[in-house]
Design an enzyme around this catalytic site. Structure first.
Site, PDB file in Angstrom:
ATOM      1  N   ASP A   1     -49.563 -22.315 -93.873  1.00  0.00           N
ATOM      2  CA  ASP A   1     -49.853 -23.638 -93.311  1.00  0.00           C
ATOM      3  C   ASP A   1     -51.143 -23.534 -92.495  1.00  0.00           C
ATOM      4  OD1 ASP A   1     -47.713 -26.251 -92.508  1.00  0.00           O
ATOM      5  OD2 ASP A   1     -49.685 -26.069 -91.557  1.00  0.00           O
TER       6      ASP A   1
ATOM      7  N   THR B   1     -44.536 -37.871-104.347  1.00  0.00           N
ATOM      8  CA  THR B   1     -44.015 -39.093-103.733  1.00  0.00           C
ATOM      9  C   THR B   1     -43.822 -40.202-104.765  1.00  0.00           C
ATOM     10  OG1 THR B   1     -44.736 -40.905-102.298  1.00  0.00           O
ATOM     11  CG2 THR B   1     -46.463 -39.549-103.173  1.00  0.00           C
ATOM     12  N   ASP B   2     -42.955 -41.160-104.444  1.00  0.00           N
ATOM     13  CA  ASP B   2     -42.793 -42.329-105.320  1.00  0.00           C
ATOM     14  C   ASP B   2     -43.995 -43.268-105.234  1.00  0.00           C
ATOM     15  OD1 ASP B   2     -42.334 -43.306-102.749  1.00  0.00           O
ATOM     16  OD2 ASP B   2     -40.441 -44.300-103.231  1.00  0.00           O
TER      17      ASP B   2
ATOM     18  N   TYR C   1     -54.136 -42.197-100.128  1.00  0.00           N
ATOM     19  CA  TYR C   1     -53.076 -41.174-100.107  1.00  0.00           C
ATOM     20  C   TYR C   1     -52.385 -41.092-101.468  1.00  0.00           C
ATOM     21  CZ  TYR C   1     -48.344 -39.306 -99.526  1.00  0.00           C
ATOM     22  OH  TYR C   1     -47.176 -38.609 -99.708  1.00  0.00           O
TER      23      TYR C   1
ATOM     24  N   LEU D   1     -43.088 -44.536 -89.614  1.00  0.00           N
ATOM     25  CA  LEU D   1     -42.344 -45.673 -89.053  1.00  0.00           C
ATOM     26  C   LEU D   1     -41.184 -45.281 -88.128  1.00  0.00           C
ATOM     27  CD1 LEU D   1     -41.919 -48.821 -89.121  1.00  0.00           C
ATOM     28  CD2 LEU D   1     -40.219 -48.382 -90.881  1.00  0.00           C
TER      29      LEU D   1
HETATM   30  P1  NAD Z   1     -46.461 -33.558 -92.973  1.00  0.00           P
HETATM   31  O1  NAD Z   1     -47.735 -34.298 -92.774  1.00  0.00           O
HETATM   32  O2  NAD Z   1     -45.392 -33.673 -91.948  1.00  0.00           O
HETATM   33  O3  NAD Z   1     -46.755 -31.999 -93.164  1.00  0.00           O
HETATM   34  C1  NAD Z   1     -47.832 -31.524 -93.916  1.00  0.00           C
HETATM   35  C2  NAD Z   1     -48.005 -30.049 -93.596  1.00  0.00           C
HETATM   36  O4  NAD Z   1     -49.072 -29.537 -94.414  1.00  0.00           O
HETATM   37  C3  NAD Z   1     -48.403 -29.767 -92.136  1.00  0.00           C
HETATM   38  O5  NAD Z   1     -47.663 -28.678 -91.641  1.00  0.00           O
HETATM   39  C4  NAD Z   1     -49.881 -29.423 -92.213  1.00  0.00           C
HETATM   40  O6  NAD Z   1     -50.316 -28.540 -91.207  1.00  0.00           O
HETATM   41  C5  NAD Z   1     -49.965 -28.788 -93.600  1.00  0.00           C
HETATM   42  N1  NAD Z   1     -51.317 -28.894 -94.159  1.00  0.00           N
HETATM   43  C6  NAD Z   1     -52.094 -30.008 -94.230  1.00  0.00           C
HETATM   44  N2  NAD Z   1     -53.281 -29.691 -94.788  1.00  0.00           N
HETATM   45  C7  NAD Z   1     -53.230 -28.367 -95.103  1.00  0.00           C
HETATM   46  C8  NAD Z   1     -54.144 -27.476 -95.712  1.00  0.00           C
HETATM   47  N3  NAD Z   1     -55.353 -27.880 -96.121  1.00  0.00           N
HETATM   48  N4  NAD Z   1     -53.762 -26.201 -95.888  1.00  0.00           N
HETATM   49  C9  NAD Z   1     -52.529 -25.759 -95.486  1.00  0.00           C
HETATM   50  N5  NAD Z   1     -51.638 -26.573 -94.881  1.00  0.00           N
HETATM   51  C10 NAD Z   1     -51.984 -27.860 -94.697  1.00  0.00           C
HETATM   52  O7  NAD Z   1     -45.935 -34.029 -94.406  1.00  0.00           O
HETATM   53  P2  NAD Z   1     -44.455 -34.241 -94.931  1.00  0.00           P
HETATM   54  O8  NAD Z   1     -44.023 -35.613 -94.603  1.00  0.00           O
HETATM   55  O9  NAD Z   1     -43.627 -33.082 -94.540  1.00  0.00           O
HETATM   56  O10 NAD Z   1     -44.706 -34.203 -96.507  1.00  0.00           O
HETATM   57  C11 NAD Z   1     -44.676 -32.976 -97.224  1.00  0.00           C
HETATM   58  C12 NAD Z   1     -44.943 -33.247 -98.685  1.00  0.00           C
HETATM   59  O11 NAD Z   1     -43.953 -34.138 -99.201  1.00  0.00           O
HETATM   60  C13 NAD Z   1     -46.285 -33.902 -98.953  1.00  0.00           C
HETATM   61  O12 NAD Z   1     -46.831 -33.331-100.121  1.00  0.00           O
HETATM   62  C14 NAD Z   1     -45.935 -35.377 -99.187  1.00  0.00           C
HETATM   63  O13 NAD Z   1     -46.866 -35.978-100.046  1.00  0.00           O
HETATM   64  C15 NAD Z   1     -44.570 -35.259 -99.807  1.00  0.00           C
HETATM   65  N6  NAD Z   1     -43.661 -36.400 -99.598  1.00  0.00           N
HETATM   66  C16 NAD Z   1     -43.443 -36.886 -98.336  1.00  0.00           C
HETATM   67  C17 NAD Z   1     -42.540 -37.926 -98.142  1.00  0.00           C
HETATM   68  C18 NAD Z   1     -42.230 -38.464 -96.761  1.00  0.00           C
HETATM   69  O14 NAD Z   1     -41.509 -39.448 -96.634  1.00  0.00           O
HETATM   70  N7  NAD Z   1     -42.703 -37.841 -95.695  1.00  0.00           N
HETATM   71  C19 NAD Z   1     -41.870 -38.486 -99.240  1.00  0.00           C
HETATM   72  C20 NAD Z   1     -42.116 -37.956-100.522  1.00  0.00           C
HETATM   73  C21 NAD Z   1     -43.012 -36.906-100.678  1.00  0.00           C
HETATM   74  P1  TYD Z   2     -44.798 -45.045 -93.186  1.00  0.00           P
HETATM   75  O1  TYD Z   2     -43.711 -44.418 -92.369  1.00  0.00           O
HETATM   76  O2  TYD Z   2     -46.217 -44.855 -92.777  1.00  0.00           O
HETATM   77  O3  TYD Z   2     -44.562 -44.558 -94.690  1.00  0.00           O
HETATM   78  P2  TYD Z   2     -45.272 -45.079 -96.073  1.00  0.00           P
HETATM   79  O4  TYD Z   2     -46.420 -45.930 -95.742  1.00  0.00           O
HETATM   80  O5  TYD Z   2     -45.694 -43.777 -96.694  1.00  0.00           O
HETATM   81  O6  TYD Z   2     -44.198 -45.776 -96.825  1.00  0.00           O
HETATM   82  O7  TYD Z   2     -44.532 -46.598 -93.246  1.00  0.00           O
HETATM   83  C1  TYD Z   2     -43.296 -47.126 -93.729  1.00  0.00           C
HETATM   84  C2  TYD Z   2     -43.391 -48.637 -93.717  1.00  0.00           C
HETATM   85  O8  TYD Z   2     -43.471 -49.090 -92.363  1.00  0.00           O
HETATM   86  C3  TYD Z   2     -44.640 -49.167 -94.399  1.00  0.00           C
HETATM   87  O9  TYD Z   2     -44.310 -50.362 -95.103  1.00  0.00           O
HETATM   88  C4  TYD Z   2     -45.584 -49.482 -93.262  1.00  0.00           C
HETATM   89  C5  TYD Z   2     -44.645 -49.870 -92.130  1.00  0.00           C
HETATM   90  N1  TYD Z   2     -45.132 -49.553 -90.757  1.00  0.00           N
HETATM   91  C6  TYD Z   2     -45.144 -50.540 -89.762  1.00  0.00           C
HETATM   92  O10 TYD Z   2     -44.780 -51.698 -90.010  1.00  0.00           O
HETATM   93  N2  TYD Z   2     -45.594 -50.199 -88.519  1.00  0.00           N
HETATM   94  C7  TYD Z   2     -46.028 -48.942 -88.203  1.00  0.00           C
HETATM   95  O11 TYD Z   2     -46.466 -48.710 -87.037  1.00  0.00           O
HETATM   96  C8  TYD Z   2     -45.982 -47.946 -89.217  1.00  0.00           C
HETATM   97  C9  TYD Z   2     -46.442 -46.535 -88.935  1.00  0.00           C
HETATM   98  C10 TYD Z   2     -45.522 -48.280 -90.486  1.00  0.00           C
END
Ligand code: NAD
Ligand code: TYD
Length: 359
Positions: free
Chosen positions: A35, A136-137, A162, A202
């Protein structure tokens, strides 16, 4: 012993995955976490595992091919679980370049390193190797017909920088599978929630703001729909796809839990008031009066909803935590981990917050 290379293991889902895997497999696996520790990476998320003999951490950027190749040279990696990414839509709207750098180029570096470590001279691959690309979806775009769902066959139609960068990285993985027979799977999951999520997203943002008496900024009309999954159920799905997923296949992961954003904000307030005892200092700030409608996100996708039929049918995956339980677990975790909240919201977070929300 199976050796996992987890990228982005200091982030939200990556750290939950590492906890999940050690709880499930104990000393029978080894995990190397690589990381770069960006603003989203936090080693505090891994306090419980950092002393284990079968866990190690390497601070490196996934775009640094020398550093990544070195890890493969020094270790016999069996599985790559690729989480590392820039993950926040709002940040991608302000600064798309780093999303292309990390999500597209970084994925390419990971694929090249794994391929050169795993491919044999005849073009086949060493036994038991697997690359799991976590996606991601959002790559599927936005749904308008309420009867529609995202299937693995739904055409890609990303709208934010993104989701465009994640779609590009998915297509690279697909190209490596088709061109080189590279042993990989892709998972496309819906919105996750749970412990260790950075409060730019959110759910933790609303919890943090409610507890500190800050406005609760709801974008647009608040009726955008997201399909929420408890993070542990996502981790379980990833593990199942690594073990049993057919190489070359994509699996959608989601628990049929669609909610409008405004519903989520109301549930958070109601749950905080239910959980916090009378007399608790933190209760005094919590109120629906804090809800404030703000300018909509640019290009805001209206609705996401996953059809998880394939992973259920082929791998017997089922989510275990319903939203009512998951949101309580999540809120309790944040209430019990105030220090964590304080640490991640100090310093740069304040700058991000005032720029993003004009306060
Ligand atoms: P996050 O932002 O919490 O964590 C990302 C991690 O990657 C961090 O620890 C960061 O330091 C590391 N990182 C970023 N750039 C880097 C680099 N250049 N080299 C090495 N490490 C690096 O993200 P998350 O929410 O845990 O998401 C993880 C994965 O799951 C992502 O690929 C995201 O697209 C995918 N995903 C997330 C969600 C969601 O709801 N959060 C849903 C579906 C898929
Ligand atoms: P987010 O958690 O950023 O996830 P994603 O955009 O990847 O789905 O946002 C979830 C939903 O909440 C999205 O429709 C944007 C909305 N949102 C707000 O209304 N207010 C906020 O401050 C944030 C961060 C998100």
């Amino acid at each position: 012993m199976t050796t996992y290379l987890v990228t982005g293991g200091a982030g939200f889902i990556g750290s939950n995955f590492i906890h999940y895997m050690f709880e499930k497999y104990g000393d029978s696996i080894r995990i190397i976490n690589v990381d770069a520790l960006t603003y989203a990476g936090n080693l505090e998320n891994l306090k419980g595992v950092s002393g284990r003999a079968n866990y190690s951490f390497v601070k490196a950027d996934i775009t640094d091919s020398d550093a990544i190749n070195r890890i493969f040279d020094e270790n016999d990696i069996d599985r790559v679980v690729h989480f590392a990414a820039e993950s926040h839509v709002d940040r991608s709207i302000r600064n798309p370049g780093v999303f292309v750098q990390t999500n597209v180029l970084g994925t390419c570096v990971m694929l090249n390193a794994a391929r050169s470590a795993w491919e044999k001279e005849d073009g086949s691959y060493k036994e038991g190797k697997k690359f799991l690309h976590v996606s991601t979806d959002e790559v599927y775009g936005s749904l308008s017909d309420p009867k529609d769902y995202f299937y693995e066959t739904t055409p890609y139609d990303p709208h934010s920088p993104y989701s465009a960068s994640k779609a590009s990285s998915d297509l690279l993985v697909k190209a490596y599978m088709d061109t080189y027979g590279f042993p990989a799977n892709i998972t496309n999951c819906s919105n996750n929630y749970g412990p260790y999520q950075f409060p730019e997203k959110l759910i933790p943002l609303m919890i943090n703001n409610a507890l500190t008496g800050k406005k609760l900024p709801v974008y647009g009309d608040g009726k955008n729909v997201r399909d929420w999954l408890y993070v542990k159920d996502h981790c379980k799905g990833i593990d199942m796809v690594i073990e049993k997923g057919r190489p070359g296949e994509t699996y959608n992961i989601g628990g049929h839990n669609e909610k409008q954003n405004i519903e989520i904000v109301n549930i958070i307030i109601d749950t905080l008031l239910e959980i916090l005892p009378e007399g608790d200092e933190r209760r005094k700030n919590v109120s629906k009066d804090l809800i404030t409608y703000v300018e909509d996100r640019k290009g805001h996708d209206r609705r996401y909803a996953i059809a998880p039929d394939k992973i259920k049918k082929e791998l017997s995956w089922e989510p275990e935590t319903c939203f009512e339980d998951g949101i309580k677990l999540t809120i309790k975790w944040y209430l019990d981990n105030e220090e964590w909240f304080k640490n991640v919201t100090s310093g740069d977070y304040q700058k991000y917050y005032s720029k993003m929300y004009n306060v």
